[in-house]
Scaffold this motif. Structure first.
Motif, short mmCIF file in Angstrom:
data_model
loop_
_atom_site.label_atom_id
_atom_site.label_comp_id
_atom_site.label_asym_id
_atom_site.label_seq_id
_atom_site.Cartn_x
_atom_site.Cartn_y
_atom_site.Cartn_z
N GLY A 175 42.99 12.78 31.18
CA GLY A 175 43.39 12.19 32.26
C GLY A 175 44.89 11.56 32.44
N LEU A 176 44.93 10.64 31.42
CA LEU A 176 46.21 9.68 31.31
C LEU A 176 47.41 10.56 30.80
CD1 LEU A 176 44.45 6.81 29.80
CD2 LEU A 176 45.15 6.86 32.07
N TRP A 177 47.15 11.27 30.01
CA TRP A 177 48.40 12.09 29.46
C TRP A 177 48.79 13.26 30.73
CZ3 TRP A 177 51.48 10.47 26.17
CH2 TRP A 177 51.00 9.88 24.83
N THR A 178 47.99 13.64 31.53
CA THR A 178 48.21 14.41 32.53
C THR A 178 49.05 13.66 33.81
OG1 THR A 178 46.21 15.90 32.24
CG2 THR A 178 47.32 15.97 34.42
N ALA A 179 48.23 12.58 33.95
CA ALA A 179 49.05 11.56 35.10
C ALA A 179 50.59 11.17 34.49
CB ALA A 179 48.28 10.37 35.15
N TYR A 180 50.62 10.93 33.20
CA TYR A 180 51.54 10.33 32.55
C TYR A 180 52.91 11.50 32.78
CZ TYR A 180 55.26 8.79 29.32
OH TYR A 180 56.42 8.43 28.52
N VAL B 83 51.70 15.86 17.76
CA VAL B 83 51.41 14.73 17.06
C VAL B 83 52.59 13.76 17.07
CG1 VAL B 83 51.26 14.28 14.76
CG2 VAL B 83 49.92 16.00 15.58
N ASP B 84 53.90 14.51 16.91
CA ASP B 84 55.08 13.72 17.14
C ASP B 84 55.40 13.18 18.64
OD1 ASP B 84 55.72 14.71 14.46
OD2 ASP B 84 56.96 16.23 15.15
N GLU B 85 54.99 13.96 19.28
CA GLU B 85 55.10 13.38 20.81
C GLU B 85 54.20 12.23 21.11
OE1 GLU B 85 57.10 14.20 23.18
OE2 GLU B 85 56.01 13.57 25.13
N ILE B 86 53.05 12.07 20.75
CA ILE B 86 52.40 10.90 20.69
C ILE B 86 52.91 9.86 20.34
CG2 ILE B 86 50.23 9.64 20.24
CD1 ILE B 86 48.68 12.40 20.43
N GLY B 87 53.56 9.83 19.06
CA GLY B 87 54.44 8.74 18.31
C GLY B 87 55.62 8.27 19.20
N ARG B 88 56.21 9.28 19.58
CA ARG B 88 57.50 9.33 20.47
C ARG B 88 57.24 8.37 21.59
NH1 ARG B 88 60.15 10.43 24.54
NH2 ARG B 88 58.45 12.01 25.44
N VAL B 89 56.28 8.80 22.62
CA VAL B 89 55.79 8.14 23.74
C VAL B 89 55.44 6.85 23.27
CG1 VAL B 89 54.45 8.07 25.81
CG2 VAL B 89 55.43 10.21 25.07
N ALA B 90 54.81 6.58 22.39
CA ALA B 90 54.15 5.13 22.12
C ALA B 90 55.30 4.25 21.96
CB ALA B 90 53.29 5.35 20.81
N GLY B 91 56.46 4.72 21.21
CA GLY B 91 57.56 4.04 20.95
C GLY B 91 58.30 3.84 22.21
N ASN C 224 46.94 15.36 24.32
CA ASN C 224 48.19 15.33 24.89
C ASN C 224 48.92 16.93 25.14
OD1 ASN C 224 51.35 15.86 23.50
ND2 ASN C 224 51.07 13.64 24.53
N LEU C 225 48.47 17.82 24.35
CA LEU C 225 48.96 19.03 24.87
C LEU C 225 48.50 19.44 26.21
CD1 LEU C 225 50.60 21.42 24.06
CD2 LEU C 225 48.52 22.50 22.88
N SER C 226 47.32 19.22 26.29
CA SER C 226 46.47 19.47 27.73
C SER C 226 47.41 18.65 28.99
CB SER C 226 45.12 18.75 27.79
OG SER C 226 44.39 19.50 26.98
N GLY C 227 47.93 17.43 28.59
CA GLY C 227 48.22 16.81 29.75
C GLY C 227 49.89 17.28 29.86
N GLN C 228 50.67 17.65 28.87
CA GLN C 228 51.88 18.60 29.09
C GLN C 228 51.55 19.79 29.90
OE1 GLN C 228 54.37 18.93 25.80
NE2 GLN C 228 52.98 17.71 24.53
N THR C 229 50.37 20.62 29.36
CA THR C 229 50.20 21.87 30.01
C THR C 229 49.87 21.61 31.51
OG1 THR C 229 49.35 22.62 27.86
CG2 THR C 229 48.86 24.00 29.79
N LEU C 230 48.78 20.84 31.95
CA LEU C 230 48.34 20.65 33.06
C LEU C 230 49.47 20.24 34.23
CD1 LEU C 230 44.72 19.13 32.81
CD2 LEU C 230 45.30 21.71 33.10
N LEU D 96 53.00 14.02 34.54
CA LEU D 96 53.01 14.33 36.02
C LEU D 96 54.02 13.45 36.93
CD1 LEU D 96 49.70 15.14 37.60
CD2 LEU D 96 51.51 16.77 37.61
N LEU D 97 53.87 12.30 36.44
CA LEU D 97 54.87 11.01 37.02
C LEU D 97 56.12 11.03 36.42
CD1 LEU D 97 51.94 8.43 37.15
CD2 LEU D 97 53.45 9.35 39.31
#
Ligand SMILES: Cc1cc2nc3c(=O)[nH]c(=O)nc-3n(C[C@H](O)[C@H](O)[C@H](O)COP(=O)(O)OP(=O)(O)OC[C@H]3O[C@@H](n4cnc5c(N)ncnc54)[C@H](O)[C@@H]3O)c2cc1C
Length: 429
Positions: A10-15, A77-85, A356-362, A17-18
């Protein structure tokens, strides 16, 4: 957009989207607090492995689609590190890679097969098969005969990532309503989430509740909630770490069907997780099932057997939670414009990077963007429902017990599992 569930999906999807449409109004409804579910309490693995094996993916979707999917998993996997940073989330993201250890001779073929499956897809370049000595050079585990090293894996602090992501969503203008339980949803023109205190209407509703979705009447048989349990040691002394090694902080697992997963935490503890807790009749999920003494005790025993240096070490924490298994083990990330309903679920315990992939996809699907992720085989994948009870309970328990026996037999005899027993055919993909 109205989203059920403030876990990673839910949070990655919201992220996304916004990030893609800053003017959107995004509302997340969460029955407890953000990160309450598996997202806030998992085994810390953020890895590129997908719940369905590469061989089975090729059989179902062909080589090209399988490669695309597995490469997107690596990117996640890389994307999660990138966004966290980028978002200043102190998620203790550490890219140590993964070791799939052959613990006992019977498990050696499994790591060789995994390497060959990657090679068949041209994805073996940075994987390495290690012999017993090279494995011990990284981490000293009793009975380890070798390992497959895969760099596409990081450890995270699950709760910190979930809470940090929730704050990032709020900073972008998303609204998260905690302590708000969705009791039903309506598809069709004017889709809506029905809660115990009122309804939320939106252009699209997103169902992101993973195992808990089985609590909604309309989705009761879509996923099978299975519990995964974890024990955690106290922080280990320098001397104990010197005995164990593990300076690279790789995620570690063996090849048991009954699943084990280990990580070395940022504060110097060993996290040891595994399955084995029994399925509960009627797909029931209850807080008291987060603990199951016999399984937690088995995990503590196994941890000591893997690492004799743990003798005398205290285990300070024990917890668990439900994960969701779809009937064909294939996660879905779907959106139906006609009904206004989107969902992503069914990660079979490998959901950190997949969510994370789900969030990007949705986000791409619901915004009508034709991107690579919007064409993966997970998109609009339909899985048939699980059997009604009592068949579901009988089947789940049969497979759980059967796989334990297969693992025990392999360890006792040194013979690899044949892959041909009924439990193996039903219980792995
Ligand atoms: C013990 C354990 C260890 C795991 N270890 C790993 C690991 O190391 N690596 C890995 O990749 N995966 C792991 N997993 C799986 C992974 O954590 C999950 O697949 C992933 O976090 C699922 O994210 P999610 O957002 O879809 O679901 P969840 O995190 O379960 O979030 C769903 C949210 O929805 C809320 N909710 C549910 N129903 C409603 C409702 N009706 N109304 C409102 N809100 C609702 C819940 O409270 C929850 O916060 C593990 C799972 C468990 C249980």
């Amino acid at each position: 957009m109205a989203i059920l569930g403030a876990g990673f999906t839910g949070l990655w999807t919201a992220y996304y989207l916004l990030r893609r449409e800053p003017s959107l109004r995004v509302v997340v409804l969460e029955s407890e607090i953000a990160g309450f579910g598996a997202s806030g309490r998992n085994g810390a693995w953020c890895n590129s492995a997908f719940p369905v094996s590469p061989g089975e993916l090729v059989r179902r979707f062909g080589v090209g689609a399988t490669r695309d999917l597995l490469l997107e998993m690596r990117d996640a996997v890389d994307e999660i590190g990138r966004v966290a940073g980028a978002e200043g989330i102190d998620a203790q993201y550490f890219r140590g890679g993964q070791l799939r250890v052959a613990r006992g001779q019977a498990q050696v073929p499994a790591i060789k097969d995994a390497y060959e499956s990657a090679r068949a897809l041209g994805l073996e370049e940075d994987l390495r098969l290690l012999d017993a000595e090279e494995t011990a050079g990284r981490v000293r585990i009793t009975g380890a005969k070798g390992a497959l090293y895969n760099p596409h894996c990081a450890t995270i602090h699950p709760a910190r990532l979930a809470r940090g992501l929730a704050r990032a969503v709020e900073r972008l203008g998303g609204e998260i309503f905690e302590q708000t339980t969705v009791t039903d949803f309506e598809a069709g023109p004017g889709p809506r989430l029905v809660t115990d205190v009122g309804e939320v209407r939106a252009r699209t509703v997103v169902l992101a509740g993973e195992a808990y979705l089985a609590r909604l009447r309309k989705l009761r048989r879509q996923v099978l909630p299975i519990y995964s349990l974890i024990v955690l040691t106290e922080p280990l002394s320098e001397e104990r770490w010197a005995e164990i090694g593990w300076e690279g902080r790789e995620c570690v697992a063996s090849n048991r069907y009954t699943v084990d997963y280990l990580s070395r935490t940022a504060d110097g503890r060993i996290l040891f997780g595994g399955r084995g807790a029994p399925y509960h009749y009627g797909s029931r999920i209850r807080d008291e099932y987060d603990r199951h003494d016999p399984t937690h005790e088995m995990l503590r025993r196994t941890a000591r057997a893997w690492f004799p240096a743990l003798e005398g070490t205290r285990f300070t924490h024990a917890w668990g939670g439900p994960l969701a298994i779809p009937r064909d083990w294939m996660p879905t990330m779907s959106y139906d414009p006609a009904s206004g309903v989107a969902t992503a679920r069914g990660y079979t315990g490998q959901g950190v990077a997949t969510a994370n992939l789900s969030g990007q996809t949705l986000a791409d699907l619901t915004l009508g963007r034709d991107t690579t992720v919007a064409r993966l085989p997970t998109v609009n994948h339909e899985t048939r429902a699980w059997e009604p009870e009592p068949l579901r309970w009988l089947g789940a328990r049969y497979v759980q017990r059967g796989l334990m026996k297969v693992d025990d037999r392999a360890e006792r005899t040194g013979e690899p599992p044949t892959g041909k027993t009924l439990s193996e055919r039903l219980g792995s993909h």
